[in-house]
Enzyme design. Structure first.
Site, PDB file in Angstrom:
ATOM      1  N   HIS A  43       0.862  -1.182   0.000  1.00 49.77           N
ATOM      2  CA  HIS A  43       0.000   0.000   0.000  1.00 49.77           C
ATOM      3  C   HIS A  43       0.897   1.231   0.000  1.00 49.77           C
ATOM      4  CE1 HIS A  43      -3.804   2.106   1.802  1.00 49.77           C
ATOM      5  NE2 HIS A  43      -3.147   2.892   0.980  1.00 49.77           N
ATOM      6  N   GLU A  74      -2.603  -1.726  -3.099  1.00 48.26           N
ATOM      7  CA  GLU A  74      -3.708  -1.023  -2.467  1.00 48.26           C
ATOM      8  C   GLU A  74      -3.477   0.481  -2.531  1.00 48.26           C
ATOM      9  OE1 GLU A  74      -4.623  -4.280   1.077  1.00 48.26           O
ATOM     10  OE2 GLU A  74      -3.616  -2.390   1.548  1.00 48.26           O
ATOM     11  N   HIS A 204      -7.142  -7.092   7.748  1.00 44.28           N
ATOM     12  CA  HIS A 204      -6.916  -6.088   8.788  1.00 44.28           C
ATOM     13  C   HIS A 204      -7.051  -6.715  10.163  1.00 44.28           C
ATOM     14  CE1 HIS A 204      -6.245  -2.002  10.191  1.00 44.28           C
ATOM     15  NE2 HIS A 204      -5.990  -1.711   8.929  1.00 44.28           N
TER      16      HIS A 204
END
Length: 252
Positions: A43, A74, A204
């Site tokens: 990310h 991401e 997550h």
């Protein structure tokens, strides 16, 4: 079996504390892929506080040696981010609704409020054959909206479950996640899946401790993306052993 994609942001953040070049992001990528991880997730944020743009290109080169592994990038679909993705052409891009100042992703998309942005960005990615996943909250009503804007998959935000899995609320979050995954699998798709439902990813705050209950409760998950938890475990176990243990859990 649900695939494991290892998020390397925490490795990059540790490297960035010192100007010595280690731990090596590409070196750890090879290590986890050799240990059986199915892919790599990054990310890159605008401030490059962990993954840098250069890492993205270097990891792309590493993955040439692992033709079965997938690269997932991401990010918020800004023009700069989309241009980066277009240069690298990963297997998957995951759009997240992050503000650049956020420490980490902490909520899913308001798809209705961002319909034009998402539709345009997804179309742009599909033009290059890139699969698109949208980061969403545990809400069975959301997958249909994701399908309507053209997404191929959704990624379930599992943070609330991870924070409460030992509490009564944890079971409630699992139920909501399971219902959302089921809704995604039955959501009508208008493009690449030929009318089939959406694919389901998750991520997550998933750990070796809370992942078994998640796997048992939420069926049909194609991929989990795990970074902070697996990196923390790797400090004790080593990355190769941590990958093996996560894969064992995912195998059921």
């Amino acid at each position: 079996m649900t695939k494991l994609s290892v998020n390397l942001n925490a490795v990059a953040q540790l490297r960035n504390r010192r100007d010595v070049g280690w731990p090596s992001v590409t070196g750890i990528a090879r290590l986890v892929l050799d240990a059986g991880a199915a892919g790599i997730t990054v990310h890159p944020r605008p401030d490059e506080r962990h993954i840098r743009r250069t890492d993205v290109f270097e990891l792309h080169e590493v993955l040439r040696d692992y033709p079965e592994a997938e690269f997932n990038i991401e990010g918020y679909p800004s023009n700069d981010f989309l241009a980066l993705v277009e240069k690298v052409k990963p297997h998957q891009v995951t759009f997240v609704p992050d503000d650049p100042a956020q420490a980490t992703s902490d909520h899913g998309w308001d798809i209705g409020g961002n319909e034009e942005l998402l539709t345009t960005s997804i179309t742009r990615m599909h033009a290059l054959g890139i699969r698109v996943s949208l980061f969403i909250d545990e809400d069975p009503g959301v997958p249909a909206l994701a399908a309507a804007v053209g997404a191929d998959r959704v990624e379930l935000y599992t943070g609330p479950y991870g924070a409460t899995f030992r509490l009564p609320e944890g079971a409630m979050h699992l139920q909501a996640l399971a219902a959302t995954a089921s809704a995604a699998k039955s959501a009508a798709h208008n493009a690449s899946t030929g009318g089939a439902g959406l694919g389901v990813n998750a991520g997550h705050d998933l750990t070796l401790e809370n992942l078994p209950a998640f796997v048992a409760a939420v069926s049909g998950v194609d991929e989990v993306s795990i970074g902070h938890g697996i990196t923390a475990d790797a400090l004790v176990l080593g990355f190769a052993e941590a990958v093996r243990r996560y894969r064992d859990v995912l195998a059921g």
